[in-house]
Scaffold this active site. Sequence first.
Site, PDB file in Angstrom:
ATOM      1  CG  HIS A 175      -1.598   5.299   2.485  1.00 16.84           C
ATOM      2  ND1 HIS A 175      -1.851   6.661   2.220  1.00 16.84           N
ATOM      3  CD2 HIS A 175      -1.155   5.105   3.578  1.00 16.84           C
ATOM      4  CE1 HIS A 175      -1.322   7.238   3.367  1.00 16.84           C
ATOM      5  NE2 HIS A 175      -1.060   6.158   4.185  1.00 16.84           N
ATOM      6  CD  GLU A 178      -1.154   1.214   3.165  1.00 18.60           C
ATOM      7  OE1 GLU A 178      -2.307   1.510   3.180  1.00 18.60           O
ATOM      8  OE2 GLU A 178      -0.599   1.607   4.471  1.00 18.60           O
ATOM      9  CG  HIS A 186      -1.167   1.423   9.756  1.00 18.59           C
ATOM     10  ND1 HIS A 186      -1.278   2.347   8.505  1.00 18.59           N
ATOM     11  CD2 HIS A 186      -1.420   2.142  10.687  1.00 18.59           C
ATOM     12  CE1 HIS A 186      -1.650   3.416   9.007  1.00 18.59           C
ATOM     13  NE2 HIS A 186      -1.735   3.350  10.462  1.00 18.59           N
TER      14      HIS A 186
END
Length: 275
Positions: A68, A39, A181
């Site tokens: 994202h 991402e 993340h």
Amino acid sequence: MKLAYFGDVVGKPGRAAVVDHLPGLRRQLELDFVVVNGENAAGGFGLTEAIANDFFQAGADCLTLGDHAWDQREALTFIEREPRLLRPLNYPEAAGAPGKGAHVFVLQDGRRVGVMQLQGNVFMRQQLENAFNHADAALDSMPLGLAVDALIVDMHCEATSEKMAMGHYCDGRASLVVGSHTHVPTADLMILENGTAYQTDAGMCGDYDSVIGMKKENSIARFSTQLPGERYSPALGEGTLCGVFVETDDSTGFAKRVEPIRIGGRLAESVPAAG
């Protein structure tokens, strides 16, 4: 079955780490299935079709996204025709998000691997539907040991507690629950009570001489002055390929071995022994 998951790819150094190291690693560890979170691969923000294809050619079987997901607008259409690309499962149904968040992959030998991605809500800029409710529905649709031989859950969120809760929630129903993340590898690899391998965050694939993959000078200036500064951009030093290796029991799909993977760059290298 031998599985590997690689954390958020950040910019050019992360892409290079995947493309340079994954083909050989796949052979060395005799990997049956590989998931890469892409991402942040396109300049730190989103994923393009060309980059996705580079990852597939390097040996990735599935790519996951995150908050994202739509930073590169082409992803909105690319995801509709590419079943190997998954976005968070728990987008509100009314939003009409393209693509899907879970898929069953059939290997050449007939074995099946389920992959699902969920996005948490604590401290996240997007507020999606309850990830735990969506996890239930997906896990019920592809029961481990019956519909699939292995099952990987990518829990994309900020809060450690939310990731841990999801790990325990899926324990006994997945082969691996791994967080993404936050871009920093955690040291808590374990096999939970009911057979699911777990790690709070696999870490990023990118330059660790940085602030979570971005140029450190930009972040330091913002934190120290409290003023907006230059747009964040990826640090451009040598990238580290960072992820997790899991070996499962062929009869149950549960984990029997879990180890970190770190190759290149600034982190101490760690590569599981083959066999």
